[in-house]
Structures are given as C-alpha cells and as structure tokens.
Design a protein around this motif. Structure first.
Motif, PDB file in Angstrom:
ATOM      1  N   PRO A   1       0.762  -1.386   0.079  1.00 59.40           N
ATOM      2  CA  PRO A   1      -0.181  -0.164   0.148  1.00 59.40           C
ATOM      3  C   PRO A   1       0.840   1.269  -0.116  1.00 59.40           C
ATOM      4  O   PRO A   1       0.432   2.258  -0.547  1.00 59.40           O
ATOM      5  N   ALA A   2       1.930   1.317   0.628  1.00 66.58           N
ATOM      6  CA  ALA A   2       2.873   2.327   0.720  1.00 66.58           C
ATOM      7  C   ALA A   2       3.521   2.961  -0.812  1.00 66.58           C
ATOM      8  O   ALA A   2       3.435   3.993  -0.848  1.00 66.58           O
ATOM      9  N   LEU A   3       3.605   1.875  -1.512  1.00 68.15           N
ATOM     10  CA  LEU A   3       4.117   2.134  -2.838  1.00 68.15           C
ATOM     11  C   LEU A   3       3.147   2.568  -3.631  1.00 68.15           C
ATOM     12  O   LEU A   3       3.315   3.573  -4.347  1.00 68.15           O
ATOM     13  N   THR A   4       1.945   2.117  -3.448  1.00 71.02           N
ATOM     14  CA  THR A   4       0.526   2.366  -4.279  1.00 71.02           C
ATOM     15  C   THR A   4       0.506   4.050  -3.844  1.00 71.02           C
ATOM     16  O   THR A   4       0.126   4.955  -4.852  1.00 71.02           O
ATOM     17  N   LEU A   5       0.518   4.354  -2.738  1.00 69.96           N
ATOM     18  CA  LEU A   5       0.106   5.617  -2.136  1.00 69.96           C
ATOM     19  C   LEU A   5       1.291   6.652  -2.689  1.00 69.96           C
ATOM     20  O   LEU A   5       0.867   7.673  -3.210  1.00 69.96           O
ATOM     21  N   ALA A   6       2.341   6.151  -2.687  1.00 62.61           N
ATOM     22  CA  ALA A   6       3.497   7.155  -3.105  1.00 62.61           C
ATOM     23  C   ALA A   6       3.393   7.390  -4.376  1.00 62.61           C
ATOM     24  O   ALA A   6       3.456   8.557  -4.974  1.00 62.61           O
ATOM     25  N   VAL A   7       2.997   6.338  -5.453  1.00 58.49           N
ATOM     26  CA  VAL A   7       2.773   6.534  -6.859  1.00 58.49           C
ATOM     27  C   VAL A   7       1.648   7.497  -7.057  1.00 58.49           C
ATOM     28  O   VAL A   7       1.718   8.683  -7.647  1.00 58.49           O
ATOM     29  N   ALA A   8       0.581   7.117  -6.263  1.00 64.27           N
ATOM     30  CA  ALA A   8      -0.830   7.911  -6.525  1.00 64.27           C
ATOM     31  C   ALA A   8      -0.442   9.518  -6.071  1.00 64.27           C
ATOM     32  O   ALA A   8      -0.995  10.507  -6.881  1.00 64.27           O
ATOM     33  N   THR A   9       0.318   9.679  -5.073  1.00 60.89           N
ATOM     34  CA  THR A   9       0.453  11.098  -4.514  1.00 60.89           C
ATOM     35  C   THR A   9       1.282  11.960  -5.621  1.00 60.89           C
ATOM     36  O   THR A   9       1.144  13.122  -5.910  1.00 60.89           O
ATOM     37  N   VAL A  10       2.415  11.038  -6.177  1.00 60.78           N
ATOM     38  CA  VAL A  10       3.315  11.877  -6.985  1.00 60.78           C
ATOM     39  C   VAL A  10       2.561  12.320  -8.297  1.00 60.78           C
ATOM     40  O   VAL A  10       2.569  13.421  -8.941  1.00 60.78           O
ATOM     41  N   GLY A  11       1.819  11.232  -8.737  1.00 59.31           N
ATOM     42  CA  GLY A  11       0.964  11.493  -9.863  1.00 59.31           C
ATOM     43  C   GLY A  11      -0.263  12.692  -9.690  1.00 59.31           C
ATOM     44  O   GLY A  11      -0.327  13.650 -10.527  1.00 59.31           O
ATOM     45  N   PHE A  12      -0.573  12.779  -8.495  1.00 57.01           N
ATOM     46  CA  PHE A  12      -1.657  13.636  -8.132  1.00 57.01           C
ATOM     47  C   PHE A  12      -1.007  15.230  -8.243  1.00 57.01           C
ATOM     48  O   PHE A  12      -1.419  16.069  -8.630  1.00 57.01           O
ATOM     49  N   ALA A  13       0.257  15.225  -7.481  1.00 55.74           N
ATOM     50  CA  ALA A  13       1.001  16.405  -7.513  1.00 55.74           C
ATOM     51  C   ALA A  13       1.340  17.027  -9.098  1.00 55.74           C
ATOM     52  O   ALA A  13       1.204  17.931  -9.046  1.00 55.74           O
ATOM     53  N   ALA A  14       1.820  15.750 -10.038  1.00 63.42           N
ATOM     54  CA  ALA A  14       2.169  16.302 -11.105  1.00 63.42           C
ATOM     55  C   ALA A  14       1.006  16.903 -11.656  1.00 63.42           C
ATOM     56  O   ALA A  14       0.897  17.508 -12.606  1.00 63.42           O
ATOM     57  N   ALA A  15      -0.166  16.221 -11.695  1.00 69.62           N
ATOM     58  CA  ALA A  15      -1.566  16.575 -12.338  1.00 69.62           C
ATOM     59  C   ALA A  15      -1.989  18.145 -11.923  1.00 69.62           C
ATOM     60  O   ALA A  15      -2.280  18.714 -12.657  1.00 69.62           O
ATOM     61  N   PHE A  16      -1.787  18.497 -10.672  1.00 65.72           N
ATOM     62  CA  PHE A  16      -2.227  19.558 -10.094  1.00 65.72           C
ATOM     63  C   PHE A  16      -1.253  20.810 -10.682  1.00 65.72           C
ATOM     64  O   PHE A  16      -1.708  21.830 -10.835  1.00 65.72           O
TER      65      PHE A  16
END
Length: 563
Positions: free
Chosen positions: A22-37
């Motif tokens: 879950p920690a890796l999934t969360l890290a990938v999702a957060t990086v993608g969310f930051a890049a998208a914003f």
C-alpha cells in the motif's frame, strides 16, 4: 443449533497476489496527483506570459483559466465512474497521457482560439483526483485509509510548484518549454503507473454511467461532503488567489516575494492535509473539521486587522493554512471512510465536481466584497464568518457528518440484493453501542434487514432499544421495526411488509420471540431473496465479527421457538 463457520471474504487489495505494498501505491498516486495539479495550475501560473504571447485581455485570460478549472472539475464524475468500472490501473495512466497530449498541443498552438480549446483539454489533469482517490481508498486498510487519503491530498503542493517554478522557466525559455517539460513528466509518470499500479475493478460497479452517477448521489453523505469540500477547498482557492495581491497592497512587497509567500502558504496547506486525514482515523470527524475551520476562521479574523509584517502576520497566515489543510484533509479522508467500496470513484468524482464548482463561491464573494469596499479587511472578515459558522454548526450538531467511529465490517462479495444480519439477544444486551455502531456502518452502504431476538415475548422496549440506537447514528435514514412470526402456519404477510419496506429504502429491524434469531433470519432471507445471511457477534471490549448463517436447506430440523 448448528454451529456457524466464517464466510470467505475477498481480501483487501494489498493482500491480493501480485499487488504492490500500500505504501508504494500511495507514493505513486501522490506523485501523480501532484504532477497533475501542477499541470492544472499551469494556465493560471503562466497567465502573464500567455497574455503577452497571444494578446489576451484580462477577461480572456480569466476565461482561459476558468475553462481549465471547470472542465477539470466536471470531468471528475466520468473519470471516477470509469475507475470503478475498469480500475485505476487503466484510468490513472490514461488521464496522465491525455494531459500530456493536451500539453503538447498547447505548446504548438498558434492562435488564441486554439489555446482556449487546448485549455479545456488541460482540465483532464484535474480529473486525476477521482482516479487517485479511488486507487488509494481501495488499496489501504480501513484503519489507515484516512491518513493515506490525507497524504494523497498533499499533492496540491503541485500548485506551489506551478506558482514558483513555472514563471521562472517561462521567462527563461518561454511557455512552450514549460508545456513540453510538463508533458514529458506526465508521460513518464504514465509509464511508471502502468508498471506499478495494480488494482481490481469493483465487482458491483454499475455498467450505466447514469446509473453509477445516480447511485453515488444517493449516498446520504455526498451532499454534506460536497458542502464541506466547497468550503474547505473554495476558501483555500480564495486565499491562494488573493494572497499575492493582498501582500502587495497591504505590505508593499514586490511580485516575486508575494508569489513566494503564496507558494509557502499552499505548501503549508498541503503539509497539513495528512494530519487531518490521520486525525479522522482516531477522532470523530466533526471534531476534526470543527477544529480546522475554527482555527482558520479565528486566524483569518486576526489577519483582517492587518497585523505587522513579520511574526504576527506570518503566524496568523500560517494558522489559516494549517486549519484549511487539516479540514480539507479530513474531507478527503471521509470520502474513503463513508463511500461504498464499489462506488468510491463515483463518490469522489461527485464530491469533487460539486465541491470544485461551488468552491468558486468563496473567491467570487471575496472579489465582490473587495470591489465594493476596496478593503481586504472586510473580505477577510466575511471569509472568517463563513469558517466560524461552519465550525459552530459542526460542534453543535456533530451527527451532521455522521461518520462511523469504526470501519464497517467487511461483507462477503455477492450480487445485488438485500443483506440479512442477525443479532442475538445476549450480544444486544452485552454491548448495544458496539452492535448499533456496526449495523449503522453497514446500513450506509447496503440494503439491510436486521433480525434480532429477545428473551421471551417481544415488548415495546425490546423493539425500541435497537431502533433508538440506530436512529441516533443514522439521523438521515428511515428506520422501521416489525414483530415477525416465521412459523409454517403464519403466512407471508410479515415477509411482504418487510420486502415493501426494503424496496422503499428503509433500514428494517425484524424482532422475533427467540433469543437466537438464526432460524427466523434464514427463513426471511430465503423469502426475500437475500444475497447474504450473516450473524453479528460482539465481545465485551466492543469488537465485532461476522459469521455465516446456514440456509434453511442446510439447517437440521429444530423446534419452532416462536410458538
């Protein structure tokens, strides 16, 4: 009485074979969310350069920014529904690639009209919220889901990157370089997400877009979550939009210092979001939200009096940022806590679009007040009044946001249909609070028939005890109770009544004259075509567990205790 055996349940996503931690999934999702914003905010951050390049007026520049924001908010609903249906493994890279293509097109746009069309495509980046929220919510266990969604919310730090780094790059090499760089970043992220993200689509996702959206809107908490999102996120948008002009007019700083101060403000908001999500995992949601809104409102009121530049102003602005960050992080956490697992993408999209569009109200209100009065002090006072009113309401009526104190017990996967839960009289007497909490958590997301027994002939008190506890926890649900007799000579009148109540959306409590109601529950479940037949048990410490109840064909003949 026959013994019960645990029902196999679908394991959490992080326990499925081949799933990343879950920690890796969360890290990938957060990086993608930051890049998208970051991409979503590029149109606003590069506004002066684009206006000079294409000869845009201030009105045209505002329309350009508004188009990207509106499309990004509105597109969250279909993206959330598609994420529920096809999974985040497909939708997260798809959203990233769509944004990368629009950025590439924007880099080579030759006219203002073409740029407006591309700016609408920019909104695709804003839809990442729904896909990422669904991914994180389904990947993390319930006890840590709030903190995880708060960490995901820290991705709004991408706005700070857009505010600071993008104008500097644009002045050095032009906006085309910034667009192409951002497109490359999103394309690279899409490749990483396709390789790392692993999830499974919902087993019960509605195949119809209209049906999925209607199902999300029927979740009782969606309107309240949208209202809270509009206040928390809209106030943050208002603060970020007006802070540069406020710092320049009130304190006389130059534009670069004002933009740097705004970036720090947004970064503090982003850093506070995980705190809000973490607190929701451990404390009542109304308390966390009231504290966040109260802190932000109180500090905004102090800032309305224009304290001197330095520690006084820095502390009051930091208080506003921390309060708004904690409140918005709590709202994101509540999406994962309250949304049904099979609809979390659609619910996140619905909350995001309503909150995003309604979130324009606070900045427009501030702009209107400033235009009339010419004073940021009055505008900040109005903003403070809105926040303090919300905090007061949540303190006075904490049940308004009605979040369960514990996660709902995981139910076995099944088709569409009612779920029958039985509760023995001993469990009900031992811990009515734990029983009512567990049942209320399940009733938020499932069509529920509750069958409980009593010691002797049912009385008004034995019927009322559970109904009263459920009504305290489900103030916006309709709850009905009925005495039932499932003996062979009793007919089917009780069953017809219960089926009618369930079809009308009532949470129905059936009371039978037996301390152990499994037999009556099995008969009722067969008659109403229930997809699940389960028994809820509790311990003295308040923990609960679910076990299957054998169907009538599986049960040995027993004497009818209701006669």
């Amino acid at each position: 009485m026959s013994t019960t055996t645990p029902t196999p349940t679908r394991p959490p996503e992080d326990q499925l074979p081949g799933m990343p931690p879950p920690a890796l999934t969360l890290a990938v999702a957060t990086v993608g969310f930051a890049a998208a914003f970051w991409v979503w905010a590029l149109v606003a951050a590069l506004g002066p350069d684009l206006s000079h390049r294409y000869g845009l007026s201030s009105v045209q520049q505002a329309l350009l920014v508004g188009a990207a924001l509106f499309v990004g908010s509105l597109g969250r609903v279909p993206v959330g529904v598609l994420t529920d249906r096809y999974g985040a493994r497909l939708m997260v890279p798809a959203v990233s690639l769509a944004s990368a293509v629009s950025l590439t097109a924007a880099a080579f746009a030759e006219s203002a009209l073409a740029l407006v069309a591309v700016a609408c495509a920019f909104g695709a980046a804003g839809t990442m919220f729904a896909a990422a929220a669904a991914l994180v919510s389904r990947s993390c266990p319930p006890g840590r889901r709030g903190r995880a969604l708060g960490v995901l919310g820290a991705g709004v730090a991408g706005v700070a990157v857009a505010a600071v780094a993008s104008p500097s790059l644009s002045h050095a090499d032009g906006s085309r370089t910034v667009f192409l760089l951002a497109a490359a970043v999103l394309a690279a992220f899409a490749a990483v997400a396709a390789a790392v993200v692993r999830d499974r689509p919902s087993l019960n996702a509605n195949p119809s877009m209209r049906g999925a959206v209607a199902g999300a809107l029927r979740v009782p908490e969606v309107p309240r979550l949208a209202a809270l999102s509009a206040l928390a996120c809209g106030t943050m948008i208002a603060a970020a939009m007006f802070l540069p002009a406020y710092l320049r007019s009130q304190y006389g700083v130059d534009w670069r210092q004002a933009m740097l101060g705004t970036a720090v403000f947004v970064a503090v908001v982003a850093g506070s979001r995980p705190v809000g999500g973490w607190l929701v995992d451990r404390h009542p949601a109304a308390t966390v939200l009231a504290g966040g809104f109260g802190l932000a409102g109180g500090c905004a009121l102090l800032q309305a009096f224009a304290p001197p530049l330095g520690p006084p102003a820095a502390m009051s602005l930091a208080g506003v940022a921390v309060g708004l960050g904690a409140a918005s992080g709590a709202v994101m956490a509540l999406i994962g806590v309250l949304a049904p697992p099979e609809r979390v993408g659609a619910v996140a999209g619905a909350v995001g679009v309503v909150g995003g569009v309604a979130g324009l109200v606070p900045p427009l209100l501030m702009a209107g007040v400033y235009a009339v009065d010419g004073s940021f002090g009055i505008a900040l006072t109005v903003l403070s009044a809105m926040l303090l009113a919300a905090a007061t309401h949540l303190r006075a009526r904490p049940e308004w946001i009605d979040a369960p104190s514990e996660p709902a017990p995981a139910l076995p996967a099944a088709g569409q249909g009612p779920t029958v839960i039985t509760v023995g009289w001993a469990d009900l007497r031992r811990n009515i609070s734990a029983v009512a909490t567990a049942l209320a958590a399940m009733a938020r997301h499932h069509e529920l028939l509750i069958v409980h027994g009593c010691d002797g002939t049912p009385t008004h008190q034995s019927v009322h005890i559970l109904v009263a506890a459920l009504r305290q926890r489900l103030p916006r649900h309709r709850i009905a109770a009925a005495l039932v007799d499932t003996s062979p000579c009793s007919g089917r009148a009780d069953t017809d009544l219960i089926r009618e109540l369930l079809d009308d959306g009532w949470v129905t409590v059936a009371v039978t004259a037996s301390p152990d109601p499994d037999g009556a529950a099995a008969t009722l479940g067969e008659r109403i075509d229930a997809t699940r037949l389960l028994r809820l048990t509790t311990t003295a410490s308040g923990r609960f567990a679910l076990a299957s109840v054998p169907r009538p064909a599986e049960r040995p003949p027993v004497r009818d205790l209701a006669r």
